[in-house]
Design a protein around this motif. Structure first.
Motif, mmCIF file in Angstrom:
data_model
loop_
_atom_site.group_PDB
_atom_site.id
_atom_site.type_symbol
_atom_site.label_atom_id
_atom_site.label_comp_id
_atom_site.label_asym_id
_atom_site.label_seq_id
_atom_site.Cartn_x
_atom_site.Cartn_y
_atom_site.Cartn_z
ATOM 1 N N UNK A 58 37.835 13.559 77.802
ATOM 2 C CA UNK A 58 37.545 14.506 76.731
ATOM 3 C C UNK A 58 38.706 14.641 75.762
ATOM 4 N N UNK A 59 39.807 13.972 76.022
ATOM 5 C CA UNK A 59 40.933 14.015 75.100
ATOM 6 C C UNK A 59 41.941 15.066 75.503
ATOM 7 N N UNK A 60 43.024 15.206 74.718
ATOM 8 C CA UNK A 60 44.079 16.150 75.046
ATOM 9 C C UNK A 60 43.620 17.587 74.905
ATOM 10 N N UNK A 61 44.327 18.486 75.612
ATOM 11 C CA UNK A 61 44.005 19.895 75.530
ATOM 12 C C UNK A 61 44.425 20.451 74.173
ATOM 13 N N UNK A 62 43.742 21.515 73.740
ATOM 14 C CA UNK A 62 44.113 22.183 72.503
ATOM 15 C C UNK A 62 45.449 22.888 72.693
ATOM 16 N N UNK A 80 39.507 25.416 78.129
ATOM 17 C CA UNK A 80 40.838 25.185 78.663
ATOM 18 C C UNK A 80 41.736 24.626 77.571
ATOM 19 N N UNK A 81 42.946 25.138 77.472
ATOM 20 C CA UNK A 81 43.916 24.677 76.503
ATOM 21 C C UNK A 81 45.309 24.671 77.088
ATOM 22 N N UNK A 82 46.290 24.556 76.207
ATOM 23 C CA UNK A 82 47.678 24.508 76.647
ATOM 24 C C UNK A 82 48.513 25.420 75.759
ATOM 25 N N UNK A 83 49.293 26.313 76.368
ATOM 26 C CA UNK A 83 50.186 27.192 75.638
ATOM 27 C C UNK A 83 51.493 26.457 75.361
ATOM 28 N N UNK A 84 51.911 26.462 74.101
ATOM 29 C CA UNK A 84 53.132 25.772 73.684
ATOM 30 C C UNK A 84 53.985 26.751 72.891
ATOM 31 N N UNK A 100 58.238 30.241 65.339
ATOM 32 C CA UNK A 100 57.553 30.698 64.125
ATOM 33 C C UNK A 100 56.230 29.952 63.978
ATOM 34 N N UNK A 101 55.241 30.303 64.776
ATOM 35 C CA UNK A 101 53.956 29.583 64.685
ATOM 36 C C UNK A 101 53.256 29.811 63.358
ATOM 37 N N UNK A 102 52.749 28.724 62.764
ATOM 38 C CA UNK A 102 51.984 28.837 61.528
ATOM 39 C C UNK A 102 50.637 29.495 61.802
ATOM 40 N N UNK A 103 49.991 29.078 62.877
ATOM 41 C CA UNK A 103 48.656 29.575 63.213
ATOM 42 C C UNK A 103 48.754 30.612 64.317
ATOM 43 N N UNK A 104 48.314 31.849 64.042
ATOM 44 C CA UNK A 104 48.364 32.921 65.030
ATOM 45 C C UNK A 104 46.974 33.379 65.464
ATOM 46 N N UNK A 105 45.944 32.929 64.750
ATOM 47 C CA UNK A 105 44.570 33.287 65.089
ATOM 48 C C UNK A 105 43.778 32.013 65.332
ATOM 49 N N UNK A 106 43.273 31.838 66.547
ATOM 50 C CA UNK A 106 42.442 30.692 66.909
ATOM 51 C C UNK A 106 41.029 31.213 67.146
ATOM 52 N N UNK A 107 40.144 30.947 66.197
ATOM 53 C CA UNK A 107 38.781 31.463 66.266
ATOM 54 C C UNK A 107 37.867 30.377 66.809
ATOM 55 N N UNK A 108 37.561 30.422 68.109
ATOM 56 C CA UNK A 108 36.667 29.460 68.729
ATOM 57 C C UNK A 108 35.206 29.895 68.601
ATOM 58 N N UNK A 109 35.003 31.014 67.901
ATOM 59 C CA UNK A 109 33.636 31.465 67.636
ATOM 60 C C UNK A 109 33.046 30.699 66.456
ATOM 61 N N UNK A 110 33.848 30.555 65.396
ATOM 62 C CA UNK A 110 33.369 29.860 64.203
ATOM 63 C C UNK A 110 34.066 28.531 63.993
ATOM 64 N N UNK A 111 34.917 28.141 64.933
ATOM 65 C CA UNK A 111 35.699 26.925 64.782
ATOM 66 C C UNK A 111 37.168 27.269 64.707
ATOM 67 N N UNK A 140 38.637 24.507 58.918
ATOM 68 C CA UNK A 140 38.136 24.638 60.275
ATOM 69 C C UNK A 140 38.018 23.282 60.943
ATOM 70 N N UNK A 141 38.116 23.293 62.249
ATOM 71 C CA UNK A 141 37.783 22.136 63.069
ATOM 72 C C UNK A 141 36.603 22.543 63.934
ATOM 73 N N UNK A 142 35.879 21.599 64.525
ATOM 74 C CA UNK A 142 34.758 21.959 65.380
ATOM 75 C C UNK A 142 35.189 22.892 66.493
ATOM 76 N N UNK A 143 34.318 23.834 66.935
ATOM 77 C CA UNK A 143 34.685 24.786 67.970
ATOM 78 C C UNK A 143 35.224 24.084 69.217
ATOM 79 N N UNK A 144 36.370 24.593 69.701
ATOM 80 C CA UNK A 144 36.949 24.067 70.920
ATOM 81 C C UNK A 144 37.760 22.813 70.736
ATOM 82 N N UNK A 145 37.859 22.280 69.524
ATOM 83 C CA UNK A 145 38.603 21.046 69.325
ATOM 84 C C UNK A 145 40.087 21.350 69.235
#
Length: 285
Positions: A24-28, A90-94, A98-109, A119-124
């Motif tokens: 399924x590829x690498x974790x988010x 399932x993902x990976x915490x890194x 100073x993270x650029x992205x602080x909101x990960x919306x897996x509801x709408x992508x 946006x990227x596809x949900x869960x990608x």
């Protein structure tokens, strides 16, 4: 209880191995820091969050969202498993200071700044570059225009909200061909500092429509901030200004921009709605 946790851990890692074996590829990658909160939003109520390195990351569940923060600087990456509704993610915490992205919306992508789509596809996977602070496109131009906006006179004092001995108002708003630029004024009437930890922008549509005569049939779309300051502190009995750039958009008569400021250590949350007429009639910069 210890045996139950051990059994769950075995099942988790067995499930992880099976997922990876299926290609399924690498974790988010989810960017997390020790000075600000990262938010994950899922399409269903969250009932379980398990972090591989529980001593390094702090998590909190609230409805269909998960709040994550690193407990120390530069912890090692850790897998994270979330059960929402009847599904798993399932993902990976890194760690990122100073993270650029602080909101990960897996509801709408998943939001990805600077990819041209938003946006990227949900869960990608969000991608290491976005999560770890890759400069957004046109960053120098954005910061230059924000600097100019900081010198402008206040224009929209009537768009304001008062709560918790704090006053949040819209000072200025401008557009260019790519972004909407916002400047906010914060008056802290309390003796305790107000440290802005996270600023959330959501475009709300159908705000006055009714669904079955009871619930509002609202559509919410998160907008990731592209430019502006990181966490800021408004000292007690003082006034400060916050500036941000978000992707350009227009709102309908039934829509508005909802701006939410969250405090680092405390519960003083400020929510400011900006009417569509103020947004759509703003001048260019």
């Amino acid at each position: 209880m210890r045996n139950l946790r051990y059994t769950f851990a075995l099942l988790w890692w067995a499930w992880t191995a099976e997922v990876l074996a299926q290609g399924t590829g690498p974790l988010s990658d989810i960017a997390v820091s020790d000075s600000s909160t990262t938010y994950l939003v899922f399409n269903g109520p969250v009932s379980l969050v398990d972090v591989g390195m529980a001593n390094s990351y702090q998590v909190k569940i609230e409805a269909n969202a998960v709040f994550v923060r690193a407990k120390k600087k530069k912890p090692a990456p850790s897998p994270i498993l979330v059960r929402y509704g009847s599904s798993y993610w399932m993902g990976r915490l890194v760690y990122s200071a100073r993270p650029v992205l602080k909101l990960y919306d897996f509801h709408a992508g998943t939001l990805i700044p600077g990819n041209g789509l938003g946006f990227a596809p949900p869960g990608s996977p969000a991608g290491n570059a976005s999560a770890m602070g890759n400069p957004a496109l046109h960053q120098a131009e954005v910061e230059s225009k924000l600097s100019s906006l900081r010198q402008a006179k206040e224009e929209h004092r009537s768009v304001a909200v008062v709560a918790h001995d704090l006053v949040l108002s819209l000072a200025n708003i401008r557009h260019d061909q790519r972004f909407t630029y916002l400047r906010f004024k914060v008056i802290n009437k309390a003796n305790i500092d107000y440290r802005v930890d996270f600023t959330d922008f959501q475009l709300v549509e159908n705000a006055t429509g009714k669904f079955l005569g009871k619930k509002k049939n609202q559509a919410r779309r998160p907008l990731a901030s592209t430019g502006g300051e990181e966490s800021q502190n408004i000292a007690g009995r003082s006034t400060g200004y916050l500036t941000y750039a978000i992707p350009l958009y227009a709102a309908t008569d039934k829509g508005y921009l909802e701006v939410t400021l969250r405090e680092l250590h405390g519960a003083r949350v400020l929510v400011l709605p900006i009417p569509s007429k103020v947004i759509n009639r703003a001048a260019t910069i």
